[in-house]
Design an enzyme around this catalytic site. Structure first.
Site, short mmCIF file in Angstrom:
data_model
loop_
_atom_site.label_atom_id
_atom_site.label_comp_id
_atom_site.label_asym_id
_atom_site.label_seq_id
_atom_site.Cartn_x
_atom_site.Cartn_y
_atom_site.Cartn_z
N GLY A 5 0.84 -1.19 0.00
CA GLY A 5 0.00 0.00 0.00
C GLY A 5 0.87 1.24 0.00
N CYS A 6 0.33 2.31 0.50
CA CYS A 6 1.06 3.57 0.55
C CYS A 6 2.32 3.44 1.40
CB CYS A 6 0.15 4.66 1.12
SG CYS A 6 0.94 6.25 1.27
N PHE A 7 3.44 3.88 0.88
CA PHE A 7 4.67 3.76 1.65
C PHE A 7 4.67 4.63 2.88
CE2 PHE A 7 6.56 6.02 -2.31
CZ PHE A 7 5.99 7.24 -1.99
N TRP A 8 3.80 5.62 2.96
CA TRP A 8 3.73 6.46 4.15
C TRP A 8 3.48 5.62 5.40
CZ3 TRP A 8 -0.12 10.76 2.27
CH2 TRP A 8 0.52 11.59 1.34
#
Length: 179
Positions: A5-8
């Site tokens: 998913g989002c690397f954040w």
């Protein structure tokens, strides 16, 4: 390298552990040099958002990193993670050698056999390719944008807890039906 998913949301759970030297956000697995965020999420490059982790092998084993990774993702969703949809958000474990591949494959098999999920484990295990650093804005997002990150983290954790509860309820229901 791990994509989920989002690397954040993938940096902080690794970076805040002792023995993790560096976690950087970037793009990998695609066919274009120096991709930008807009190109990757637009689906033009074949890349996924990922994190590259440098760790102290005296403190962490690769197997332990893989086990932590499973706790952070939905390994049953091949088309993204939570609200992050599309091929650039698909879950992938990128391996750099045969030993890592064997560890990842065995761990994936153990997870599939654990009964923890009602659906098949679809996380891909692929050879690592060039890792392109994401733009500065994306690096250590959780530190630069604590409020926004806290909301994202809470939503992600709630989803994963809900998913695990569904599985447990499903197992309980199946046992009752068999009686």
């Amino acid at each position: 390298m791990f994509a989920g998913g989002c690397f954040w949301c993938m940096v902080e759970p690794f970076e805040t552990r002792s023995g993790i030297i560096s976690v950087v956000s970037g793009y990998t697995g695609g066919h274009m040099d120096n991709p930008t965020y807009e190109q990757v999420v637009g689906g033009y490059t074949g890349h996924v958002e990922a994190v590259e982790i440098i760790f102290d092998t005296q403190i962490w084993s690769y197997k332990e990193l893989v086990e932590l990774y499973w706790q952070l993702t939905d390994p049953t969703d091949a088309f993204g993670q939570m609200a992050d949809r599309g091929s650039s958000y698909r879950p992938v474990i990128f391996v750099t050698n045969e030993e890592q591949r064997q560890i990842a494959e065995r761990s994936k098999q153990d997870l599939a056999e654990s009964g923890r999920y009602n659906h098949p484990i679809v996380t891909a295990i692929e050879p690592a390719s060039t890792f392109w650093l994401a733009e500065n804005f994306h690096q250590q997002f959780y530190q630069k944008n604590p409020r926004r990150y806290k909301k994202l983290k809470r939503s992600r954790q709630q989803f994963l807890v809900f998913q695990r509860m569904q599985t447990k309820l499903g197992h309980g229901w199946n046992r009752l039906r068999k009686k």
